[in-house]
Design an enzyme around this catalytic site. Structure first.
Site, PDB file in Angstrom:
ATOM      1  N   HIS A  13       0.820  -1.213   0.000  1.00 19.06           N
ATOM      2  CA  HIS A  13       0.000   0.000   0.000  1.00 19.06           C
ATOM      3  C   HIS A  13       0.856   1.265   0.000  1.00 19.06           C
ATOM      4  O   HIS A  13       0.386   2.323  -0.413  1.00 19.06           O
ATOM      5  CB  HIS A  13      -0.931  -0.005   1.212  1.00 19.06           C
ATOM      6  CG  HIS A  13      -2.200  -0.749   0.968  1.00 19.06           C
ATOM      7  ND1 HIS A  13      -3.332  -0.586   1.735  1.00 19.06           N
ATOM      8  CD2 HIS A  13      -2.525  -1.671   0.032  1.00 19.06           C
ATOM      9  CE1 HIS A  13      -4.296  -1.375   1.276  1.00 19.06           C
ATOM     10  NE2 HIS A  13      -3.830  -2.042   0.252  1.00 19.06           N
ATOM     11  N   ASP A  14       2.079   1.156   0.458  1.00 19.94           N
ATOM     12  CA  ASP A  14       2.997   2.290   0.434  1.00 19.94           C
ATOM     13  C   ASP A  14       3.605   2.490  -0.949  1.00 19.94           C
ATOM     14  O   ASP A  14       3.933   3.618  -1.327  1.00 19.94           O
ATOM     15  CB  ASP A  14       4.112   2.042   1.462  1.00 19.94           C
ATOM     16  CG  ASP A  14       5.145   3.160   1.544  1.00 19.94           C
ATOM     17  OD1 ASP A  14       4.875   4.272   1.075  1.00 19.94           O
ATOM     18  OD2 ASP A  14       6.230   2.907   2.094  1.00 19.94           O
TER      19      ASP A  14
ATOM     20  N   HIS B  76      -1.720   1.543  -9.548  1.00 20.80           N
ATOM     21  CA  HIS B  76      -1.844   2.017 -10.927  1.00 20.80           C
ATOM     22  C   HIS B  76      -3.071   2.921 -11.104  1.00 20.80           C
ATOM     23  O   HIS B  76      -4.112   2.707 -10.479  1.00 20.80           O
ATOM     24  CB  HIS B  76      -1.977   0.831 -11.881  1.00 20.80           C
ATOM     25  CG  HIS B  76      -0.695   0.099 -12.130  1.00 20.80           C
ATOM     26  ND1 HIS B  76      -0.137  -0.764 -11.202  1.00 20.80           N
ATOM     27  CD2 HIS B  76       0.149   0.094 -13.199  1.00 20.80           C
ATOM     28  CE1 HIS B  76       0.986  -1.274 -11.702  1.00 20.80           C
ATOM     29  NE2 HIS B  76       1.178  -0.764 -12.900  1.00 20.80           N
TER      30      HIS B  76
ATOM     31  N   THR C 235       3.464   7.390  -4.098  1.00 21.78           N
ATOM     32  CA  THR C 235       4.881   7.664  -4.236  1.00 21.78           C
ATOM     33  C   THR C 235       5.612   6.327  -4.299  1.00 21.78           C
ATOM     34  O   THR C 235       5.184   5.339  -3.699  1.00 21.78           O
ATOM     35  CB  THR C 235       5.421   8.479  -3.051  1.00 21.78           C
ATOM     36  OG1 THR C 235       5.489   7.647  -1.894  1.00 21.78           O
ATOM     37  CG2 THR C 235       4.534   9.678  -2.756  1.00 21.78           C
TER      38      THR C 235
ATOM     39  N   HIS D  62      11.182  -4.406   7.451  1.00 28.97           N
ATOM     40  CA  HIS D  62      11.001  -5.200   6.246  1.00 28.97           C
ATOM     41  C   HIS D  62      12.317  -5.835   5.810  1.00 28.97           C
ATOM     42  O   HIS D  62      12.350  -6.999   5.378  1.00 28.97           O
ATOM     43  CB  HIS D  62      10.460  -4.320   5.118  1.00 28.97           C
ATOM     44  CG  HIS D  62      10.026  -5.080   3.907  1.00 28.97           C
ATOM     45  ND1 HIS D  62       8.777  -5.645   3.802  1.00 28.97           N
ATOM     46  CD2 HIS D  62      10.668  -5.392   2.752  1.00 28.97           C
ATOM     47  CE1 HIS D  62       8.669  -6.269   2.640  1.00 28.97           C
ATOM     48  NE2 HIS D  62       9.813  -6.131   1.982  1.00 28.97           N
TER      49      HIS D  62
ATOM     50  N   ARG E 170      -3.618  -8.498 -15.460  1.00 34.94           N
ATOM     51  CA  ARG E 170      -2.840  -7.273 -15.237  1.00 34.94           C
ATOM     52  C   ARG E 170      -1.410  -7.430 -15.744  1.00 34.94           C
ATOM     53  O   ARG E 170      -0.851  -6.520 -16.366  1.00 34.94           O
ATOM     54  CB  ARG E 170      -2.823  -6.917 -13.755  1.00 34.94           C
ATOM     55  CG  ARG E 170      -4.132  -6.379 -13.209  1.00 34.94           C
ATOM     56  CD  ARG E 170      -4.629  -5.181 -13.978  1.00 34.94           C
ATOM     57  NE  ARG E 170      -5.752  -4.520 -13.311  1.00 34.94           N
ATOM     58  CZ  ARG E 170      -6.664  -3.794 -13.919  1.00 34.94           C
ATOM     59  NH1 ARG E 170      -6.595  -3.615 -15.238  1.00 34.94           N
ATOM     60  NH2 ARG E 170      -7.648  -3.235 -13.259  1.00 34.94           N
TER      61      ARG E 170
ATOM     62  N   ARG F 199      -0.001  -5.041 -18.877  1.00 38.38           N
ATOM     63  CA  ARG F 199       1.054  -4.066 -18.612  1.00 38.38           C
ATOM     64  C   ARG F 199       2.407  -4.467 -19.198  1.00 38.38           C
ATOM     65  O   ARG F 199       3.418  -3.841 -18.913  1.00 38.38           O
ATOM     66  CB  ARG F 199       1.169  -3.843 -17.107  1.00 38.38           C
ATOM     67  CG  ARG F 199      -0.096  -3.217 -16.516  1.00 38.38           C
ATOM     68  CD  ARG F 199      -0.126  -3.315 -15.004  1.00 38.38           C
ATOM     69  NE  ARG F 199      -1.390  -2.807 -14.462  1.00 38.38           N
ATOM     70  CZ  ARG F 199      -1.805  -3.017 -13.214  1.00 38.38           C
ATOM     71  NH1 ARG F 199      -1.055  -3.734 -12.374  1.00 38.38           N
ATOM     72  NH2 ARG F 199      -2.957  -2.527 -12.800  1.00 38.38           N
TER      73      ARG F 199
END
Length: 662
Positions: free
Chosen positions: A181-182, A186, A235, A347, A505, A509
């Site tokens: 989510h960070d 798209h 971002t 992470h 997807r 893409r």
């Protein structure tokens, strides 16, 4: 399966080296390894012809991976633009406020002061392969084979059978979606796909599935007609935008109106909840695809931000915390820097070694942060080497773009398709007594229902974290997508099969199919379906039938799920090659992490810098939930994303319908 050595490149007779890319393939000077780096790359390439990296002793294997990463930088970084002009310059996009020399801008601008647009919201995704290999597919390529057929055959849990990943816990599953989510989202078009059902496919409530197409960026260069670029609404930096938002406007709305630099939380007694808007959406930076796992982690790190604010205010009483008309709030800025860096550290040194539990990765990921000199020496003496990321780690080694402007890539998005991690049900237990409370379908804790069990006091946040700590996620493999995600009603009125969506997807893409994907990572390419599956003849026969006997048609995701997995790995080596390049790139490109001057007490403050360096996920959980601190202390050095030790009452529970760890 054939050796996965980086030297084994092309099944069709190519050598182990790539031709120098032309202008239409690579728009910026490629990264050039030093002489010593080239010697290391060549030496390990020869060694890997005999012994693959994962069979080497841990320390040597870690060095092997370090040189593999350098080789990947040389051949597998491509910008999404045909011109460097898209990245902006300091004269056309000047700093709006000197504040942003030492603070993150919410839309991601000014991380690079020379290329201020790089990595910001609205910029294109890049690629790990030349643009001519990532062209827009033809209609025949898009629908061959039918993506719903592939989902039926290789995604659906057969007879509802859940395949657990017994080395991980559910916290690991929630964490990766929290991080995604960070990173990326798209831009969606108003045009739709109508995905037809295959003949004889599983029943579906509609004759077709509607899905919004990905919106191509405007045409900036003739090459964009054949190889369109797609923009990221988030971002691309590791900046906590899932909490803080990807625009200054959103960030201002999420902050409390009281002084102190904090984020808004609803307090009910001593319990904190994420506030909701009038439509029931969580007030946080990014709330798509919401479920209880995200509810927990977004709440936890909003609480962590506020705790950092309190620590800064106590240590530096002269630091301003007021909300100004044009906010230049020092406390908020420093707390956001600290919180974002802490998530990046967790992470790197905790989540990754849990899902890639191999000795070389344990050493390598710790070295990514601390260098080979290790945590104790780095904390005691600081950086031993000013610029060597191998000796002293990436943080503070100097920000570099390695020949291509920083962006996240379409292939990076592809390898993080990990819906298999999610179970169909979660068993909840008391964090104090260990007693089973209730087993709840995940489908009942999604979107605006995610907070209901907490608001109704069915269980507490500590109970939820303890339960996630002792429950297994799903293994990232074939036939392990949860049933509810393959028939998911979404708030926009659609019903979707995320297995179909994932396949479509990637094709839409321009993500190459499995064999091409491996070929251009200089990995061996299987010639037969049996070779792909490591001798699993049943799976090979199913793949052969679904892909009409053409191994070159196998989708990257399906091939990655089908190949044999390295011992200790939670996902394929094919996906890992992208990961090892891009995971370090997110750190190395970011001046607030890698920058010589920015990674310092001068930027983060002494209190903030020590907060990052001295904290881990156990500290974050224990800081806010004292009942969990006791449980985590008993586990000793066990990774927080591995199954936790159970309380006695939890050990008695024998609910076979759940994924609670045994």
């Amino acid at each position: 399966m054939a050796s996965t050595s980086s030297a084994a490149y092309d099944a069709h007779g190519s050598s182990g080296t790539q031709p120098k890319p032309g202008y239409d393939e690579q728009q910026f000077p490629a990264f050039k390894p030093s002489f010593l780096e080239r010697v290391g790359i060549g030496g390990f390439r020869l060694l890997n012809k005999v012994i693959p990296w994962y069979k080497l002793p841990g320390f040597i294997g870690a060095f092997n991976l370090a040189f593999l990463r350098i080789e990947l930088r040389q051949y597998n970084l491509y910008d999404g633009y045909a011109s460097a002009e898209a990245q902006g310059n300091s004269s056309e996009t000047p700093l709006p406020d000197e504040r942003y020399r030492r603070a993150r801008h919410s839309d991601g601008k000014f991380n690079s002061l020379e290329r201020p647009n790089m990595g910001c919201r609205g910029m294109r995704f890049g690629h790990n392969f030349p643009r001519n290999l990532t062209a827009k597919p033809t209609e025949e390529e898009l629908w061959t084979p039918n993506p719903r057929l592939i989902s039926d055959r290789f995604m659906a849990r057969r007879d509802g059978r859940f395949i657990p990943a017994t080395t991980l816990n559910m916290l690991a599953a929630a964490w990766i979606q929290f991080q995604i989510h960070d990173w990326f989202n798209h831009v969606q078009s108003e045009e739709k796909f109508n995905v037809p059902l295959p003949e004889g496919g599983e029943p579906w409530p509609h004759p077709h599935m509607e899905l919004f197409r990905t919106k191509p960026d405007e045409i900036r260069d003739p090459s964009d007609l054949k190889c369109p670029g797609y923009n990221n609404e988030n971002t691309a930096w590791w900046d906590g935008s899932q909490i803080y938002g990807s625009s200054e406007e959103i960030t201002r709305k999420l902050r409390t109106k009281l002084p102190g630099g904090k984020l808004e939380l609803d307090a009910v007694g001593t319990v904190s909840f994420l506030p909701r808007d009038k439509d029931g959406n969580p007030l946080t930076g990014f709330h798509n695809n919401w479920w209880i796992g995200l509810e927990m982690l977004h709440t936890l790190f909003a609480m962590e931000h506020n705790a950092i604010c309190d620590a800064l205010k106590a240590a530096y009483p002269d630091m301003t915390g007021e909300m100004l008309r044009f906010p230049s709030d020092q406390i908020f800025d420093k707390a956001r820097l600290v919180n974002s860096a802490l998530m990046a550290k967790i992470h790197t040194v905790e989540w990754t070694p849990a899902i890639l539990a191999h000795p070389a990765l344990q050493i390598g990921m710790a070295a990514n942060w601390w260098g080979i000199v290790g945590e104790k020496l780095t904390k005691m003496l600081g950086r031993i080497s000013k610029s060597s990321e191998i000796i002293s780690g990436i943080p503070g080694s100097g920000a570099e773009q390695d020949g291509a402007p920083y962006s996240l890539t379409e292939e990076f998005v592809s390898v993080y398709r990990m819906h298999s991690l999610i179970p169909d049900n979660i068993a909840f237990f008391s964090a104090t007594s260990g007693k089973h409370i209730e087993t709840i379908p995940v489908a009942d804790m999604t979107f605006d229902n995610a907070q209901i069990p907490l608001r109704q006091n069915l269980f507490t946040l500590p109970d939820a974290f303890y339960s996630f700590g002792i429950n297994y996620p799903g293994a990232i493999t074939n036939n392990n997508y949860p049933s509810f995600l393959r028939n998911l009603p979404t708030p926009d009125g659609q019903t979707r099969d995320l297995g179909t969506v994932d396949i479509l997807r990637d094709r839409e893409r321009g993500v190459p199919r499995y064999c091409t994907f491996r070929r251009h990572l200089r990995m061996s390419v299987p010639r037969t379906f049996e070779e792909l599956t490591g001798g699993n003849t049943v799976l090979a026969a199913e793949l052969r039938e679904a892909y009409n006997g053409d191994i070159e048609l196998v989708d990257a995701l399906v091939g990655s799920h089908s190949e044999p997995v390295i011992p200790g790995f939670g996902f394929s080596e094919t996906a890992f090659r992208i990961f090892i390049l891009m995971a370090s790139r997110r750190l190395k490109s970011d001046r607030f992490i890698a920058g010589h001057g920015e990674w310092s007490e001068g930027t983060y403050t002494k209190v903030g810098f020590r907060w990052v360096q001295d904290s881990g996920m156990k500290d974050v959980l224990g800081r806010h939930f004292p009942e969990l601190r006791v449980l985590l202390e008993k586990s000793g050095g066990r990774n927080v994303f591995a199954p936790w030790l159970k309380l006695k009452e939890s050990e008695k529970y024998q609910g076979v319908e759940t994924n609670a760890s045994a």
